[in-house]
Write a protein that holds these residues in place. Structure first.
Motif, PDB file in Angstrom:
ATOM      1  N   ALA A  85       0.841  -1.209   0.000  1.00 16.22           N
ATOM      2  CA  ALA A  85       0.000   0.000   0.000  1.00 16.22           C
ATOM      3  C   ALA A  85       0.873   1.256   0.000  1.00 16.22           C
TER       4      ALA A  85
ATOM      5  N   GLU B 211     -15.285  -2.634  11.468  1.00 18.80           N
ATOM      6  CA  GLU B 211     -15.309  -1.186  11.195  1.00 18.80           C
ATOM      7  C   GLU B 211     -15.234  -0.400  12.512  1.00 18.80           C
TER       8      GLU B 211
ATOM      9  N   GLN C 175      -6.552   7.079   4.519  1.00 21.90           N
ATOM     10  CA  GLN C 175      -5.934   6.031   3.689  1.00 21.90           C
ATOM     11  C   GLN C 175      -5.513   4.840   4.544  1.00 21.90           C
TER      12      GLN C 175
ATOM     13  N   GLU D 140      -8.549   2.817   5.012  1.00 23.88           N
ATOM     14  CA  GLU D 140      -8.838   2.059   3.771  1.00 23.88           C
ATOM     15  C   GLU D 140      -7.915   0.847   3.625  1.00 23.88           C
ATOM     16  N   MET D 141      -6.632   1.093   3.907  1.00 27.12           N
ATOM     17  CA  MET D 141      -5.629   0.028   3.776  1.00 27.12           C
ATOM     18  C   MET D 141      -5.966  -1.132   4.720  1.00 27.12           C
TER      19      MET D 141
ATOM     20  N   THR E  73      -8.915  -1.777   6.039  1.00 26.18           N
ATOM     21  CA  THR E  73     -10.207  -2.354   5.655  1.00 26.18           C
ATOM     22  C   THR E  73     -10.001  -3.374   4.541  1.00 26.18           C
ATOM     23  N   GLU E  74      -9.212  -2.954   3.551  1.00 19.90           N
ATOM     24  CA  GLU E  74      -8.969  -3.849   2.424  1.00 19.90           C
ATOM     25  C   GLU E  74      -8.304  -5.161   2.857  1.00 19.90           C
ATOM     26  N   LEU E  75      -7.366  -5.030   3.812  1.00 20.26           N
ATOM     27  CA  LEU E  75      -6.620  -6.227   4.219  1.00 20.26           C
ATOM     28  C   LEU E  75      -7.375  -7.101   5.225  1.00 20.26           C
TER      29      LEU E  75
ATOM     30  N   LYS F  59     -13.475  -8.287   6.817  1.00 18.53           N
ATOM     31  CA  LYS F  59     -14.014  -9.280   5.870  1.00 18.53           C
ATOM     32  C   LYS F  59     -15.539  -9.297   5.950  1.00 18.53           C
TER      33      LYS F  59
END
Ligand code: NAP
Ligand code: FE
Length: 369
Positions: free
Chosen positions: A287, A331, A358, A361-362, A364-366, A369
């Protein structure tokens, strides 16, 4: 940019026995600081105690340092140093015992110092002198004035002071031969993370980038080779030496620039999910690299050119060297953690304004789930 690294660093095979006389110059009584067992297993403890014996220095061992050392355990080590009447300390191990030795040297000279005063550098007395012997190829703590400690609140924080340099460090890669595969890879990824974060730090200059780029240039093929091996016993002394040299280059780079977003967020993974330090920082490098490619494309291009690699090769090495992480965040959990990234100097140290949004976001993406 201010460059200051006054540690005498002696590298190469059998450097401890060849330079034993330098130890007795530090005093007559020594506390040796280690973790549970690896200092003995890798041969470094025996080499240190033989050198101390040869110089007529009295010694005792404090082996109470755990991974991600706590301020409390350093206070215990400080008390052990005072009780023994130690004139100096020798820390033997990976980053944990080396960082602990730095704090123990302060706490030995300042009984009853509070955690807040320790972190703030409010030390009435200067630290006891100390020597560091590295047994992992990762942190570069041998050449940094940084000690990363876990406080009473369970948070990892870096302590940095010009008074925290070792008088002497030994860098003999043979001690890393016994490192198991998983720690070989995670500590190597820590070193690579230092090189990447330093290169893209706001404090980077031509000198720190030379260290960082050279370190990454060594690490990318060396980590690929290490990841190929099924057993760490198959890794050659030459490969171990390359990994070790690169870890020192990374240490020299971050000693001036500091680390950035991946280290800061990685501390959270270690505190909350007990992920090994190098893995915890490495998982965020993709990232960071993607951000740098967008935010500072010319610097990113220079990084790949100077390290003689490309984005694909670097991402492939990271993917192969990092273990899968079974972490699930919510979250709500992330929202609760935001304040720690909002005013962090380590986050602000990354080029191109990497924002707390960011980071969310990073993560959350990783992990959501
Ligand atoms: P470490 O926590 O010192 O050690 C990890 C594990 O490896 C321990 O189980 C240790 O055993 C074992 N080990 C160490 N050397 C070995 C060897 N030669 N053979 C077999 N096993 C060995 O790992 P590290 O990654 O080097 O250090 C991580 C710490 O350093 C973290 O707290 C991190 O925040 C900090 N850090 C500091 C800096 C800095 O500039 N000062 C930079 C980055 C990270 P024992 O417990 O028996 O010793
Ligand atoms: Fe690190």
């Amino acid at each position: 940019m201010k460059h200051y690294m006054p540690t005498r660093l002696i590298t190469g095979s059998d450097s401890i026995s060849q330079s034993a006389a330098l130890l007795s110059a530090l005093g007559e009584r020594c506390l040796v600081v280690t973790g549970k067992s690896s200092a003995k297993k890798c041969g470094a403890l025996d080499d240190v105690t033989a050198a101390l014996d040869a110089q007529g220095v009295a010694w005792t061992v404090y082996d109470g340092v755990c991974q991600n050392p706590t301020v409390d355990s350093c206070a215990e080590g400080g008390a052990a140093a005072r009780e023994f009447g130690a004139d100096f300390l020798v820390g033997v191990g990976g980053g944990s015992p080396l960082d602990a030795t730095k704090a123990i040297s302060v706490l030995a000279a300042n009984p009853g110092l509070s955690e807040a005063d320790l972190y703030a550098g409010r030390w009435p007395n200067g630290p006891k002198p100390y020597v560091l012997v590295g047994t992992t190829a990762g942190t570069g703590s041998e050449v940094t004035a940084i000690s990363v400690l876990t406080g009473a609140d369970g948070r990892k924080r870096g302590l940095k002071s010009e008074r925290l340099y070792a008088a002497l460090s030994f860098g003999d890669a043979k001690y890393t031969m016994t490192l198991p595969r998983a720690f070989t890879l995670s500590t190597g990824v820590d070193a690579l993370s230092h090189c990447i974060e330093s290169y893209f730090s706001r404090k980077a200059d031509a000198l720190t980038r030379a260290f960082a780029a050279r370190g990454a240039r060594l690490l990318v093929p060396a980590l690929a080779e290490a990841a190929d091996a099924e057993d760490a016993a198959d890794l050659s002394p030459a490969l171990r030496a390359r990994l070790y040299d690169a870890s020192i280059l990374g240490g020299l780079a971050i000693n001036t620039t500091g680390t950035t977003v991946p280290h800061n967020v990685g501390y959270y993974l270690t505190e909350q999910y007990h992920v090994a330090h190098g893995t915890a920082c490495g998982v965020f490098q993709p990232a960071l690299l993607a951000h740098m490619k967008r935010a500072v494309p010319e610097t990113a291009a220079a990084f790949y050119a100077e390290t003689c690699t490309d984005e694909d090769a670097l991402l492939t090495v990271l993917r192969r060297a990092l273990p899968p992480l079974d972490i699930r965040m919510t979250e709500e959990e992330l929202a609760g953690q935001m304040p720690r990234w909002e005013n962090s100097p380590q986050v602000a140290n990354a080029l191109g304004d990497f924002t707390p949004a960011q980071i969310r976001e990073m993560l959350t993406e990783l992990f959501v789930k």
